[in-house]
Design an enzyme around this catalytic site. Structure first.
Site, PDB file in Angstrom:
ATOM      1  N   ASP A  93      55.648  12.795  -4.170  1.00 52.56           N
ATOM      2  CA  ASP A  93      56.275  11.730  -4.662  1.00 52.56           C
ATOM      3  C   ASP A  93      56.783  11.667  -5.947  1.00 52.56           C
ATOM      4  OD1 ASP A  93      56.902   8.623  -5.164  1.00 52.56           O
ATOM      5  OD2 ASP A  93      55.374   8.355  -3.591  1.00 52.56           O
ATOM      6  N   HIS A 117      53.952   1.770   1.455  1.00 50.32           N
ATOM      7  CA  HIS A 117      52.655   1.479   1.175  1.00 50.32           C
ATOM      8  C   HIS A 117      53.115  -0.192   0.258  1.00 50.32           C
ATOM      9  CE1 HIS A 117      54.981   3.574  -2.090  1.00 50.32           C
ATOM     10  NE2 HIS A 117      54.022   3.346  -3.234  1.00 50.32           N
ATOM     11  N   ASP A 118      54.448  -0.511  -0.146  1.00 46.40           N
ATOM     12  CA  ASP A 118      54.459  -1.841  -0.775  1.00 46.40           C
ATOM     13  C   ASP A 118      54.984  -3.089   0.159  1.00 46.40           C
ATOM     14  OD1 ASP A 118      54.264   0.170  -3.437  1.00 46.40           O
ATOM     15  OD2 ASP A 118      56.668   0.450  -3.772  1.00 46.40           O
ATOM     16  N   GLU A 138      64.171   6.463  -3.858  1.00 42.97           N
ATOM     17  CA  GLU A 138      63.553   4.451  -4.022  1.00 42.97           C
ATOM     18  C   GLU A 138      64.915   3.659  -4.952  1.00 42.97           C
ATOM     19  OE1 GLU A 138      60.328   1.680  -3.962  1.00 42.97           O
ATOM     20  OE2 GLU A 138      60.903   3.409  -5.887  1.00 42.97           O
ATOM     21  N   ASP A 145      60.522   8.486  -7.246  1.00 43.69           N
ATOM     22  CA  ASP A 145      60.389   7.293  -7.894  1.00 43.69           C
ATOM     23  C   ASP A 145      61.186   6.202  -8.053  1.00 43.69           C
ATOM     24  OD1 ASP A 145      57.564   5.004  -7.518  1.00 43.69           O
ATOM     25  OD2 ASP A 145      58.198   4.908  -9.645  1.00 43.69           O
TER      26      ASP A 145
END
Ligand code: NOJ
Length: 545
Positions: free
Chosen positions: A98, A315-316, A242, A200
């Protein structure tokens, strides 16, 4: 389209804090991940996307990095990281790191220096502005975690900018010295043998703050081209951005191979359909027709000059079986149906840890059981502005990020085999019935359904490269489509409802003989004119001849 290794790969996302704890401190760690590599391999995934493991004060569970080239002690050491890379490689599994470079932690030495010494070269690595004449903030941009994006710094008598928590100051991507530092760090990781990067909130790095622009700024694509050239461009790596603000046209800018930017992006248009006016704290029910329209648009528009990533959760986001399926009496059926719907589409599928055993949302009774900074910030901001506690708790149950972050269920022993200590966040109490150990013992489990889906993708190039053709577009309960190339023809039919329904299938299909590639219930040998589907029934059929 030129074939790339990541076209037929399936990615498994690990949120390290919640995956597996090897040393009993209640926090998942790298040795825990190493101990589960055989499990991931047996699922068939060939890439791991590792959420951040870097040194961090953990204000946002590692998305606030204070040293990009060190590992957070709670996760292990750089030695552990090297061992993970080695052991993954032995199993032909690549590790995608990440890359969080929209912001750092406020404990990153760059920010510490920038704050304490206005003359330092790091000052301009961040975004500082004077107050307006009346002392107010430079503008009205809000933080994505609630409240203003401007934080007053007493010491410097200036504001600094943060799109996430105030402990995550945004980097200033207008500064070329910063570019070089970031690129050097990326190259260092590439030299360690990683398989790529998940970037990210990358659509925020071209921001033009004084014009009020945060996402999709003009400099974004030139910056990515520069990054590509300076780092991963001539390496064979997977890069996924993302990008909450992407439309298909924007996604083509990122992922058209001729443009030398990224392999693919995560788009969120299908996710925000259940958010009233773009607000996740105002959930609304899924409209399947709209949902199909959006996903079909992405499938069709990225057909030739782009690449899709396919995901239901991360995870969000809330757990998919709770969001679009039924996490009660049809949990197993609906989890398999959702998996089939996604894994037969064109693109690279991502599985979030626990999805493969049908883990569900959690509904904690009190706000202090929640740990996520976004949830806690918004709870405060919203309740202070008059939204009721009950409304917020319900919205948190539905869309809060901790739904995805309760520890992984390995077995039905205490703490689900996640830790021998005190877990950093409470477990979902349903681990007694939903866990890996039981799933591995049941040949009809959701786990084996995912395993089969991954194997099918490897065995049938049509799933990877074939055309996507929507079927029954106006049907409000069924998501159906065809995949087709010169050699193979597949029809996928999914009942998204709790009802038993009769569906008339298009005449060009009826009567054709077929084999059932995968099902959660019935097996067909010919396509009927009218098909009766049980609740959440789902199958993929290969047309013969
Ligand atoms: C997106 C990440 O997925 C999320 O977990 C994080 O809080 C923000 N970016 C900020 O880094």
């Amino acid at each position: 389209m030129e074939k790339r290794w990541w076209h037929d790969s399936v990615v498994y996302q690990i949120y390290p804090r919640s995956f597996c704890d090897s040393n009993g401190d209640g926090i998942g760690d790298i040795q825990g991940i190493i101990s589960k590599l055989d499990y991931i391999q047996s699922l068939g995934a060939d890439v791991i996307w590792l959420s951040p493991v870097y040194q961090s004060p953990m204000d946002d569970n590692g998305y606030d990095i204070s040293d990009y080239q060190a590992i957070a002690p709670e996760f292990g050491t750089m030695e552990d990281m090297r061992e993970l890379l080695d052991k993954a490689k032995q199993r032909d599994i690549r590790i995608v790191m990440d890359l969080v470079v929209n912001h750092t932690s406020d404990e990153h030495p760059w920010f510490v220096e920038a704050k304490s010494n206005p003359d330092s070269e790091y000052r301009d690595f961040y975004i500082w502005r004077d107050a307006k004449e009346d002392g107010s903030k430079p503008n009205d941009i809000d933080s994505i975690f609630g409240g203003s994006a401007w934080q007053w710094d007493e010491e410097n008598q200036q504001y600094f900018f943060h799109l996430f928590s105030k402990r995550q100051p945004d980097l200033n991507w207008e500064n070329p010295t910063l570019h070089q530092k970031v690129f050097d760090m990326m190259n260092w990781w590439i030299d360690q043998g990683i398989g790529g990067f998940r970037l990210d909130v990358i659509d925020l790095i071209g921001k033009e703050i004084d014009k009020g622009i945060t996402g999709n700024g003009e400099r974004l694509h030139p910056l990515l081209q520069k990054m590509n050239q300076a780092t991963f461009g001539d390496k064979d790596l997977l890069t996924v951005g993302e990008t909450w603000g992407a439309t298909p046209d924007i996604a083509k800018l990122y992922s058209n191979p001729d443009r030398d930017e990224l392999s693919m992006v995560f788009q969120f248009e299908h996710i925000t359909l259940t958010w009233q006016d773009g607000d996740k704290w105002q959930p609304k029910p899924l409209d399947l027709v709209e949902f199909k329209q959006v996903l079909t648009k992405w499938q069709v528009e990225l057909k030739n000059d782009g690449w899709n990533s396919l995901f239901w959760n991360n995870h969000d986001l809330p757990r998919v079986v709770s969001k679009y399926g039924c996490d009660k009496e049809f949990r197993v059926e609906s989890a398999k149906m959702l998996a089939t719907t996604l894994h037969f589409m064109k693109g690279t599928p991502y599985i979030f840890q626990g999805e493969e055993i049908g883990m569900t949302n959690v509904a904690f009774d009190t706000i202090d059981q929640y740990k996520d900074i976004e949830t806690l910030n918004f709870y405060k901001v919203k309740t202070e502005s008059g939204v009721s506690h009950d409304h917020m708790l319900k919205a948190i149950h539905e869309n809060g990020r901790d739904n995805a972050r309760t520890p992984m269920h390995w077995n039905n022993s205490s703490n689900a085999g996640f830790t021998s200590g005190q877990p950093w966040i409470e477990l979902n109490p349903n681990y007694q019935t939903i866990n890996v150990s039981d799933a591995l013992e049941d040949k009809n489990s959701i786990f084996y359904h995912y395993q089969q889906l991954i194997a099918l993708r490897k065995a049938h190039p049509v799933i990877v490269y074939g055309d996507f053709i929507p079927l029954l577009e106006d049907h409000s309960q069924v998501f159906a489509y065809e995949r087709k190339d010169e050699n193979e023809h597949i029809v996928v039919i999914n009942n998204f409802s709790k009802e038993r329904i009769n569906v008339s299938l298009p005449s060009h299909l009826s009567g054709k003989s077929c084999t059932t590639l995968i099902t959660n219930e019935s097996t067909l040998t010919a396509i009927p004119e009218t098909c009766t589907l049980n609740p959440y029934e789902s199958f993929a059929l290969k047309i013969e001849g």
